[in-house]
Design an enzyme around this catalytic site. Structure first.
Site, PDB file in Angstrom:
ATOM      1  N   LYS A   1       0.888  -1.170   0.000  1.00 39.38           N
ATOM      2  CA  LYS A   1       0.000   0.000   0.000  1.00 39.38           C
ATOM      3  C   LYS A   1       0.925   1.217   0.000  1.00 39.38           C
ATOM      4  O   LYS A   1       1.485   1.586   1.024  1.00 39.38           O
ATOM      5  CB  LYS A   1      -0.884  -0.025   1.247  1.00 39.38           C
ATOM      6  CG  LYS A   1      -2.210   0.723   1.115  1.00 39.38           C
ATOM      7  CD  LYS A   1      -2.095   2.175   0.728  1.00 39.38           C
ATOM      8  CE  LYS A   1      -1.717   3.066   1.884  1.00 39.38           C
ATOM      9  NZ  LYS A   1      -1.519   4.489   1.470  1.00 39.38           N
TER      10      LYS A   1
ATOM     11  N   GLU B   1       9.862   1.960  10.469  1.00 35.60           N
ATOM     12  CA  GLU B   1      10.903   2.941  10.151  1.00 35.60           C
ATOM     13  C   GLU B   1      10.228   4.299  10.252  1.00 35.60           C
ATOM     14  O   GLU B   1       9.397   4.644   9.410  1.00 35.60           O
ATOM     15  CB  GLU B   1      11.416   2.739   8.712  1.00 35.60           C
ATOM     16  CG  GLU B   1      12.078   1.404   8.462  1.00 35.60           C
ATOM     17  CD  GLU B   1      13.471   1.303   9.068  1.00 35.60           C
ATOM     18  OE1 GLU B   1      14.039   2.345   9.458  1.00 35.60           O
ATOM     19  OE2 GLU B   1      13.984   0.187   9.146  1.00 35.60           O
TER      20      GLU B   1
ATOM     21  N   CYS C   1      14.026  11.298   6.131  1.00 32.78           N
ATOM     22  CA  CYS C   1      13.879  11.035   7.566  1.00 32.78           C
ATOM     23  C   CYS C   1      15.222  11.054   8.286  1.00 32.78           C
ATOM     24  O   CYS C   1      15.293  11.394   9.452  1.00 32.78           O
ATOM     25  CB  CYS C   1      13.171   9.712   7.775  1.00 32.78           C
ATOM     26  SG  CYS C   1      13.805   8.444   6.696  1.00 32.78           S
TER      27      CYS C   1
ATOM     28  N   GLU D   1      10.438  16.805  14.252  1.00 31.12           N
ATOM     29  CA  GLU D   1      10.810  16.604  12.852  1.00 31.12           C
ATOM     30  C   GLU D   1      10.063  17.613  11.975  1.00 31.12           C
ATOM     31  O   GLU D   1       8.841  17.704  12.022  1.00 31.12           O
ATOM     32  CB  GLU D   1      10.441  15.182  12.439  1.00 31.12           C
ATOM     33  CG  GLU D   1      10.872  14.881  11.036  1.00 31.12           C
ATOM     34  CD  GLU D   1      10.575  13.442  10.663  1.00 31.12           C
ATOM     35  OE1 GLU D   1       9.408  13.042  10.741  1.00 31.12           O
ATOM     36  OE2 GLU D   1      11.527  12.733  10.296  1.00 31.12           O
TER      37      GLU D   1
HETATM   38  P1  NAD Z   1       2.399   8.855   7.181  1.00 31.98           P
HETATM   39  O1  NAD Z   1       2.697   8.094   8.396  1.00 31.98           O
HETATM   40  O2  NAD Z   1       1.240   9.766   7.187  1.00 31.98           O
HETATM   41  O3  NAD Z   1       2.139   7.857   5.937  1.00 31.98           O
HETATM   42  C1  NAD Z   1       2.986   6.797   5.622  1.00 31.98           C
HETATM   43  C2  NAD Z   1       2.167   5.680   5.011  1.00 31.98           C
HETATM   44  O4  NAD Z   1       1.237   5.203   5.961  1.00 31.98           O
HETATM   45  C3  NAD Z   1       1.327   6.103   3.792  1.00 31.98           C
HETATM   46  O5  NAD Z   1       1.269   5.055   2.860  1.00 31.98           O
HETATM   47  C4  NAD Z   1      -0.041   6.321   4.409  1.00 31.98           C
HETATM   48  O6  NAD Z   1      -1.086   6.174   3.490  1.00 31.98           O
HETATM   49  C5  NAD Z   1      -0.074   5.234   5.445  1.00 31.98           C
HETATM   50  N1  NAD Z   1      -1.001   5.473   6.552  1.00 31.98           N
HETATM   51  C6  NAD Z   1      -1.460   6.657   7.043  1.00 31.98           C
HETATM   52  N2  NAD Z   1      -2.322   6.451   8.045  1.00 31.98           N
HETATM   53  C7  NAD Z   1      -2.422   5.101   8.215  1.00 31.98           C
HETATM   54  C8  NAD Z   1      -3.143   4.250   9.099  1.00 31.98           C
HETATM   55  N3  NAD Z   1      -3.953   4.743  10.030  1.00 31.98           N
HETATM   56  N4  NAD Z   1      -2.981   2.922   8.976  1.00 31.98           N
HETATM   57  C9  NAD Z   1      -2.156   2.394   8.057  1.00 31.98           C
HETATM   58  N5  NAD Z   1      -1.462   3.133   7.183  1.00 31.98           N
HETATM   59  C10 NAD Z   1      -1.571   4.472   7.255  1.00 31.98           C
HETATM   60  O7  NAD Z   1       3.738   9.574   6.810  1.00 31.98           O
HETATM   61  P2  NAD Z   1       4.037  10.503   5.551  1.00 31.98           P
HETATM   62  O8  NAD Z   1       3.476  11.843   5.798  1.00 31.98           O
HETATM   63  O9  NAD Z   1       3.618   9.797   4.313  1.00 31.98           O
HETATM   64  O10 NAD Z   1       5.649  10.497   5.578  1.00 31.98           O
HETATM   65  C11 NAD Z   1       6.383  11.385   6.342  1.00 31.98           C
HETATM   66  C12 NAD Z   1       6.894  10.736   7.599  1.00 31.98           C
HETATM   67  O11 NAD Z   1       7.521   9.491   7.321  1.00 31.98           O
HETATM   68  C13 NAD Z   1       7.954  11.530   8.292  1.00 31.98           C
HETATM   69  O12 NAD Z   1       7.676  11.584   9.672  1.00 31.98           O
HETATM   70  C14 NAD Z   1       9.252  10.770   8.055  1.00 31.98           C
HETATM   71  O13 NAD Z   1      10.256  10.892   8.971  1.00 31.98           O
HETATM   72  C15 NAD Z   1       8.771   9.389   7.988  1.00 31.98           C
HETATM   73  N6  NAD Z   1       9.716   8.595   7.188  1.00 31.98           N
HETATM   74  C16 NAD Z   1      10.534   7.715   7.817  1.00 31.98           C
HETATM   75  C17 NAD Z   1      11.452   6.979   7.094  1.00 31.98           C
HETATM   76  C18 NAD Z   1      12.361   5.983   7.726  1.00 31.98           C
HETATM   77  O14 NAD Z   1      12.950   5.167   7.024  1.00 31.98           O
HETATM   78  N7  NAD Z   1      12.564   5.990   9.010  1.00 31.98           N
HETATM   79  C19 NAD Z   1      11.512   7.126   5.730  1.00 31.98           C
HETATM   80  C20 NAD Z   1      10.651   8.040   5.127  1.00 31.98           C
HETATM   81  C21 NAD Z   1       9.749   8.760   5.871  1.00 31.98           C
END
Ligand code: NAD
Length: 464
Positions: A170, A245, A279, A371
């Protein structure tokens, strides 16, 4: 930009169960590029069934044969690299040069590394009178963010396939076109039916349905700490494996013996790359008080080279842009000194934020703790090494970091005391085999290389 109007399930593109769609917007000009289906629990269920049906045969496929399929997948990613780069640029907004080298290039390295590892990894070990079998966990639910649209996908799918797992992906709402391209690539590479499946959709609908699905054995999530916490709780309640992650607030520690100009310049480049949407970005620069003013001047000069619309792209969407601008306003309100950038929009169109440097940032400020996920660097002053360590370790995160010193050994001694999962020593190079993942609230588990592969394996001991 070509978009599929269905889901890739069981080796074919099938109509979605519902009729809702998600608009994919180009962050550079704010125009709608395409629509993709917004999947529901029904689509997720169909995809999980396909993955489950494919699991026994894929798990029983000899590792060398799995390796050959992953190598074929890597070759398709190479052949379609330009299309991938253009797609990432269209939906993420990153400059094409970055899309080519990083967004299209790194997944080739990672897929290649797993083609090799699948063939060479020891899926059996001897411990005394036992033989330990390392077996695939089963069906993997992979949930990915938009910041590295293909890398995040490949960093989960390639090790899962190498281990013998099957996958339902997803991807993030903002970057589903790259994920659709990846699904095409798995098809072209000849992965058996149902081994890889794609459901596009909203996080709280399709993502949540995948995380909660009882026939998913492992959830691998990359994204925000808030959602990760929720997914971890769901997985815990179901006693199911989970890898998280999450976010970061990494420190770039410049010790007094370091080459200051190099450390500052590389530090700024590290944050500005991908518009600060990384990140592991070193968003806190820690400088000794005697070198502080010089470092701030160097940082302001370095950031001037990152012109929005040229070397720096926009942020992915309006919400992220507004969030980052909000943090810049908050930094000013908290008393930090703006030495470059600011919250004013650099362009009328597109979700751009000016590359920004704050000086006189204290460790307790929100801009030093939370962040931001944008092109914003905070320069903090430390008194001595102990103070630098306290500041470096003084957040809830621990994903990455950097240490610079005249002698490597001095930097390594400091790095050993940092509570973080990855540290670059004097500008160390990216290693696609090095484990990547967080200490503290930056996550659970590791991606990449053999450590990333072991996440998808479970052990069975046979005693003789
Ligand atoms: P997000 O958590 O909103 O979304 C990430 C994914 O989760 C998307 O596919 C989203 O559709 C899904 N998602 C959202 N709500 C959900 C739920 N209730 N249940 C299941 N899935 C759900 O994050 P974002 O805004 O897309 O990305 C930014 C964040 O991601 C930042 O905080 C960043 O640090 C983090 N990030 C971490 C890493 C890492 O490797 N540690 C890498 C990239 C991004």
């Amino acid at each position: 930009m070509k978009a599929h109007d269905g889901m890739y399930i069981g080796g074919q593109w099938r109509p979605a169960a519902g009729h809702d769609t998600i608009a994919v917007v180009n962050p550079t000009d704010e125009q709608v590029l395409a629509h993709v289906p917004a999947g529901t629990a029904e689509d997720v269920d169909a995809a999980v069934r396909a993955a489950r049906a494919a699991f026994p045969a894929w798990a029983a496929t000899p590792p060398a044969a799995r390796a050959a399929k992953i190598a074929a997948l890597r070759d398709v990613l190479v052949a379609r690299a330009e299309e991938i780069a253009e797609t990432v640029t269209a939906e993420l907004g990153s400059p094409l040069a970055l899309s080519r080298t990083v967004h299209a290039g790194v997944p080739v390295l990672v897929a290649g590394s797993y083609a090799e590892l699948a063939a060479s990894y020891s899926f059996e070990e001897k411990i005394g009178n036992s033989t330990v079998l390392l077996e695939p966990v089963g069906v993997v639910g992979a949930i990915t963010p938009w910041n590295y649209p293909l890398h995040q996908v490949v960093a989960k799918v390639a090790p899962a396939l190498a281990a013998g797992c099957t996958v339902v992906l997803k991807p993030a709402e903002d970057t589903p076109l790259t994920a659709q391209l990846f699904a095409e690539a798995t098809h072209e590479a000849g992965l058996p039916t149902g081994v890889f499946n794609l459901v596009t959709g909203l996080g709280p609908v399709a993502g949540q349905a995948l995380a909660e699905h009882e026939d998913v054995d492992l959830v691998s999530f990359t994204g925000s700490t808030a959602v990760g916490r929720q997914i971890g709780a769901t997985a815990g309640a179901a006693v199911k494996r989970v890898a998280l992650e999450l976010g970061g607030k990494s420190a770039n520690v410049i010790l007094p013996s370091a080459d200051l100009a190099k450390a500052v310049n590389v530090g700024i480049a590290n944050v500005m790359s991908n518009s600060g949407q990384t990140c592991s970005a070193w968003t806190r620069m820690l400088v000794h008080r005697d070198q502080y003013d010089e470092a701030v001047a160097l940082a302001a000069a370095a950031v001037a080279k990152y012109v929005p619309g040229e070397r720096v792209g926009p942020l992915v969407n309006a919400r992220q842009r507004d969030r980052v601008r909000g943090y810049i306003d908050k930094g000013v309100a908290e008393g930090a000194r703006l030495v470059a950038g600011g919250s004013d929009a650099p362009h009328e169109k597109g979700y751009y934020v000016s590359p920004t440097v704050f000086a006189d940032v204290t460790p307790d400020m929100a801009i030093a703790q939370e962040e931001i996920f944008g092109p914003v660097v905070s320069v903090l002053r430390y008194e001595d090494e102990e103070d630098a360590l306290r500041i470096a370790n003084g957040t809830v995160y621990g994903l990455a970091g950097a240490v610079w010193a005249g002698e490597e050994a001095e930097a390594v001694a400091f790095a050993r005391r940092m509570d973080t999962g990855q540290v670059d020593i004097n500008g160390g190079r990216f290693n696609p085999l090095a484990p990547f993942g967080g200490y503290k609230q930056s996550g659970v588990g590791r991606e990449l290389g053999p450590h990333g592969l072991s996440e998808y394996l479970q052990t069975k001991s046979l005693q003789f």
